[in-house]
Motif scaffolding. Structure first.
Motif, mmCIF file in Angstrom:
data_model
loop_
_atom_site.group_PDB
_atom_site.id
_atom_site.type_symbol
_atom_site.label_atom_id
_atom_site.label_comp_id
_atom_site.label_asym_id
_atom_site.label_seq_id
_atom_site.Cartn_x
_atom_site.Cartn_y
_atom_site.Cartn_z
ATOM 1 N N LEU A 57 0.855 -1.183 -0.125
ATOM 2 C CA LEU A 57 0.033 0.220 -0.255
ATOM 3 C C LEU A 57 0.800 1.263 -0.040
ATOM 4 O O LEU A 57 1.692 1.556 1.133
ATOM 5 N N GLU A 58 0.820 2.170 -0.911
ATOM 6 C CA GLU A 58 1.626 3.265 -1.276
ATOM 7 C C GLU A 58 0.795 4.498 -1.193
ATOM 8 O O GLU A 58 -0.190 4.522 -2.176
ATOM 9 N N LEU A 59 1.141 5.522 -0.541
ATOM 10 C CA LEU A 59 0.253 6.704 -0.656
ATOM 11 C C LEU A 59 1.392 7.421 -1.637
ATOM 12 O O LEU A 59 2.630 8.053 -1.416
ATOM 13 N N SER A 60 0.704 7.848 -2.906
ATOM 14 C CA SER A 60 1.538 8.462 -3.849
ATOM 15 C C SER A 60 1.431 10.154 -3.547
ATOM 16 O O SER A 60 0.605 10.632 -3.036
ATOM 17 N N ASP A 61 2.590 11.009 -3.978
ATOM 18 C CA ASP A 61 2.639 12.035 -3.778
ATOM 19 C C ASP A 61 1.669 12.838 -5.000
ATOM 20 O O ASP A 61 1.384 13.958 -4.885
ATOM 21 N N LYS A 62 1.238 12.025 -5.853
ATOM 22 C CA LYS A 62 0.361 12.569 -7.007
ATOM 23 C C LYS A 62 -0.783 13.106 -6.445
ATOM 24 O O LYS A 62 -1.838 12.267 -5.587
ATOM 25 N N MET A 63 -1.244 14.463 -6.790
ATOM 26 C CA MET A 63 -2.539 14.763 -6.265
ATOM 27 C C MET A 63 -3.272 15.358 -7.662
ATOM 28 O O MET A 63 -2.579 15.400 -8.707
ATOM 29 N N GLY A 64 -4.663 15.593 -7.576
ATOM 30 C CA GLY A 64 -5.246 15.609 -8.732
ATOM 31 C C GLY A 64 -6.633 16.174 -8.484
ATOM 32 O O GLY A 64 -6.972 16.466 -7.393
ATOM 33 N N ARG A 65 -7.402 16.386 -9.166
ATOM 34 C CA ARG A 65 -8.628 16.827 -9.410
ATOM 35 C C ARG A 65 -9.613 16.214 -9.997
ATOM 36 O O ARG A 65 -9.739 16.044 -11.414
ATOM 37 N N ILE A 66 -10.549 15.348 -9.557
ATOM 38 C CA ILE A 66 -11.649 14.131 -10.065
ATOM 39 C C ILE A 66 -12.833 14.882 -9.765
ATOM 40 O O ILE A 66 -13.308 15.092 -8.755
ATOM 41 N N ALA A 67 -13.892 14.913 -10.792
ATOM 42 C CA ALA A 67 -15.174 15.725 -10.495
ATOM 43 C C ALA A 67 -15.217 16.797 -9.810
ATOM 44 O O ALA A 67 -16.173 16.960 -8.957
ATOM 45 N N GLY A 68 -14.247 17.576 -10.111
ATOM 46 C CA GLY A 68 -14.407 18.984 -9.375
ATOM 47 C C GLY A 68 -13.905 18.850 -7.858
ATOM 48 O O GLY A 68 -14.060 19.793 -7.071
#
Lengths: 327, 224
Positions: free
Chosen positions: A130-141
């Motif tokens: 289980l890895e928590l990525s540094d990647k952040m994003g915006r989904i469905a606002g």
């Protein structure tokens, strides 16, 4: 005196600012996030539209969920093909197939929404990192962060879960194979966490489905079958098998994320061994002979073909009445 | 083969190049001619390993020189390739299933490289030796890194549980499920479609995503 105050301010800044900064960057526990994600499906109220895509197919669907007086109400409607509608009230599921002459009403063995209380993260960790990525994003606002389930072996796919930053709801789910190829995607395009849902939203409307409502009676029976080997983390979901129809039985395996259904039918003639896929879903068939009886073993799951193939090769009658198996 | 070359720096350079995967054709020829002269550097390496890791039993037999081992390995691989070809061909033809015909063709194609006439085998000998030499080099490199791993003071060797996994020899070709809609819908197909649905209906219990995995139901073949 003024100089002393300035020193105090300076010391405060030096001592506490790094503490606050550190508190901000503290990562939540990946396993806890997974549990929170699962709980969010049963505890939150939501009304959303998502797109499911696999291979060259794409369907948009609408999902509604509400918890009223301790009971779960959920509905899933196909917006494109009008093929199916799934309603869940408490532990009863009704699947409506408008293109066909019947609907299904299923009563699950236990309340499905209480299952997360027993979510076995340790078992999940046997098969995935289980890895928590540094990647952040915006989904469905909505702002989302990525939780990755990286498979530890070749017997399962990788999962990328995009979770809502605020309530950990799953906004996007990618399933990828070992080479990173995308096999299956579910992604919300809009979701409302304060819907004004009514009971009527979860009651099948007259005329929407066939009057003929079949209710398969699943009966728990002692399983006559076993596996000589299972991929790490996989275990039977039900302690017994389920008799489904005319002597056929069903077993269900899961590693906490992926599941594999095993169906066994007594048959009169052998069938060629086959392997079929659609997106992340793999289905394999194989005929085995036990004594003088032929059995067709069908395995369906969101796992690579190697997993299905190996499981089919180690599927055996239990030792007590274990005649020689001819394939 | 002479032992006078054992301290030859050119020879050691060639050996080094081989370990680095950078050996030229000349290096390979030089190493093939060297034979026993490589024993001492290899033995020295082995002694260093043993003295550093007395608890580890290194089973590599350095009394047999590297080139001899590589040659023996090549001969063994050639024999195995021929054997595999014969076994696979007989198996495939006896099954006589359309789905496996393509595999038979592939096997034939692969093994045609292994079964070659004498004239070409001589020409290819140096080049065919290269992968094996590279294999030997990579094994040696792995030993070096393994040694370093165990040398680290805070790495305590632990008992690792081993899981036995079955091996399947022939991988089934995978066809797409959507083909079901194009085929005549016999009882077998209807049964499979029914099982796909039941899987989706029941498997949601373990997926931890509420009702959403049932979205896959839409993609399954449904014609009856």
């Amino acid at each position: 005196m003024k100089q002393l105050r300035m020193w105090r301010v300076y010391l405060l800044l030096v001592c506490f600012v790094p503490v606050f900064a550190q508190a901000e960057v503290t990562q939540p526990d990946a396993a806890q996030l997974f549990i929170d994600m699962s709980k969010s499906f049963s505890e939150l109220s939501y009304d959303g539209i998502f797109v499911h895509s696999e291979e060259n197919q794409m369907n948009s669907m609408r999902v509604k969920h509400e918890r009223k007086e301790g009971k779960e109400y959920e509905s899933l409607v196909d917006l494109d093909g009008q093929k199916i509608k799934v309603l869940r009230i408490g532990d009863t599921v009704i699947c409506v197939y408008p293109n066909e002459s019947y609907s299904n009403k299923l009563t699950l063995g236990k309340a499905p929404f209480d299952r997360f209380k027993q979510l076995d993260v340790d078992r999940l960790k046997q098969g995935y990192r289980l890895e928590l990525s540094d990647k952040m994003g915006r989904i469905a606002g909505r702002d989302a962060r990525v939780l990755k389930l990286v498979p530890k072996d070749d017997y399962r796919y990788g999962h990328e879960l995009w979770l809502d930053n605020k309530n950990h709801f799953l906004l996007k789910h990618d399933i990828t194979d070992a080479s990173g190829k995308l096999l299956d995607r579910i992604q919300f395009t809009a979701v409302n966490f304060h819907p004004n849902l009514k009971r009527s939203d979860f009651i099948p409307k007259k005329g929407e489905y066939s009057e003929k409502l079949t209710e398969p009676m699943y009966r728990a029976v002692k399983s006559q079958w076993t596996f000589d080997w299972l991929p790490p983390g996989f275990a039977l979901v039900w302690p017994n098998a389920r008799a489904i129809h005319q002597g056929s039985t069903m077993l269900l395996l899961s590693d906490g994320m992926a599941s594999i259904s095993v169906f066994v039918d007594a048959v009169n003639k052998p069938k060629k061994a086959t392997m079929m896929s659609m997106g992340a879903t793999m289905a394999g068939e194989k005929t085995i002979k036990v004594g003088n009886q032929l059995y067709l073993v069908t395995m369906v799951g969101e796992v690579p073909s190697i997993t299905i193939e190996k499981l089919m090769s180690v599927f055996r009658p239990k030792a007590k009445d274990k005649p020689k198996v001819k394939e | 083969m002479t032992t006078s070359k054992e301290t030859d720096p050119v020879m050691l350079d060639s050996l080094s190049a081989m370990f680095d995967d950078e050996a030229s054709e000349q290096d390979l020829k030089r190493l093939l001619e060297a034979d026993e002269s490589l024993d001492k550097p290899m033995q020295a390496f082995h002694l260093i390993q043993q003295s550093l890791h007395q608890e580890l039993a290194i089973s590599a037999d350095v009394s047999v020189n590297l080139v001899s081992r590589v040659r023996a390995q090549i001969e063994q691989e050639d024999q195995q390739a021929t054997l595999d070809y014969n076994v696979q061909t007989s198996t495939v033809t006896s099954i006589e299933q359309g789905s496996l015909v393509s595999q038979q063709t592939l096997v034939k194609g692969a093994s045609s490289d292994a079964i070659e006439d004498e004239s070409t085998s001589k020409i290819k000998s140096v080049w065919s030796l290269w992968p094996s030499l590279a294999t030997a080099a990579s094994v040696a490199v792995v030993v070096v890194f393994t040694g370093n791993y165990f040398m680290a003071p805070d790495n305590i060797p632990t008992q690792v549980a081993t899981v036995e996994t079955p091996q399947t020899n022939v991988t089934l070709p995978v066809t797409t499920l959507s083909e079901l809609n194009k085929q005549p819908l016999d009882a077998d197909n209807q049964r499979l479609q029914s099982y796909l649905r039941q899987h989706a209906e029941q498997a949601t219990i373990s997926a931890g995503q509420g009702i959403i995995p049932m979205a896959r139901l839409v993609s399954y073949p449904t014609e009856e």
